[in-house]
Design a protein around this motif. Sequence first.
Motif, PDB file in Angstrom:
ATOM      1  N   SER A 287       0.971  -1.105  -0.106  1.00 43.83           N
ATOM      2  CA  SER A 287      -0.200   0.083   0.194  1.00 43.83           C
ATOM      3  C   SER A 287       0.909   1.002   0.115  1.00 43.83           C
ATOM      4  CB  SER A 287      -0.917   0.055   1.156  1.00 43.83           C
ATOM      5  OG  SER A 287      -0.235  -0.047   2.322  1.00 43.83           O
TER       6      SER A 287
ATOM      7  N   ASN B  12      -5.918  -5.871  -4.169  1.00 46.72           N
ATOM      8  CA  ASN B  12      -6.420  -4.457  -3.623  1.00 46.72           C
ATOM      9  C   ASN B  12      -5.877  -3.563  -4.366  1.00 46.72           C
ATOM     10  OD1 ASN B  12      -7.549  -2.333  -2.424  1.00 46.72           O
ATOM     11  ND2 ASN B  12      -7.474  -3.278  -0.489  1.00 46.72           N
TER      12      ASN B  12
ATOM     13  N   THR C 184      -3.289  -0.725  -2.315  1.00 46.47           N
ATOM     14  CA  THR C 184      -4.132   0.581  -2.059  1.00 46.47           C
ATOM     15  C   THR C 184      -3.296   1.918  -2.210  1.00 46.47           C
ATOM     16  OG1 THR C 184      -5.628  -0.550  -0.334  1.00 46.47           O
ATOM     17  CG2 THR C 184      -5.607   1.827  -0.559  1.00 46.47           C
TER      18      THR C 184
ATOM     19  N   ASN D  23      -2.212  -6.010  -1.055  1.00 48.19           N
ATOM     20  CA  ASN D  23      -2.623  -4.771  -0.908  1.00 48.19           C
ATOM     21  C   ASN D  23      -1.645  -3.818  -1.376  1.00 48.19           C
ATOM     22  OD1 ASN D  23      -3.942  -2.490   0.162  1.00 48.19           O
ATOM     23  ND2 ASN D  23      -3.273  -2.827   2.231  1.00 48.19           N
TER      24      ASN D  23
END
Length: 182
Positions: free
Chosen positions: A43, A81, A63, A61
């Motif tokens: 992220s 994600n 993000t 992840n």
Amino acid sequence: MDANKLLNLYAAGERKFDGANLHQVNLYDADLKGANFTEADLSGANLSQANLSGCNLSRANLTDADLSGANLNNANLSEVNLIGADLIRVNLEATNLSRADLRSANLGLANLAGANLSEAEMSGADLRKANLRKANLIGSNISEAEFSGADFTEAVITEQEMTGGMLHIGISHKWITWAGSY
């Protein structure tokens, strides 16, 4: 793990980085092809211009990550994600993005030719001028996504209805407009 440690391990032949904490790591222009980042936390990472072809990023992840101009050709991004990620001009050709979360991601000018986007969550995503030739969009949620100038040639789309500049795809039964320009 910081960028230097990761790059040194990769240079030494290590390819397994599954579950690694790489939050906000700067891997601009890094060559990490074929690495395994399953369930890793990337992220906020800077992966722009990186070569991630053939990588496994399933359930990772990403993000708010910056992947602009990155090469993710033939990568596995299933269930990844990518909420709010910057994917401008990214190469996602023949990439598996099934069940990926791309809400509010910017995929402007992205190459998604032959990509598997089945059951992907793409509400609010920006796909202006994206190449979606032969992409699989069955079951994807594209409500409020922007597709102006996108190329859907031979894309696998069910229940397509184009009336008055609107596109209807799959079982989500949600509509998007073709407003704006890129």
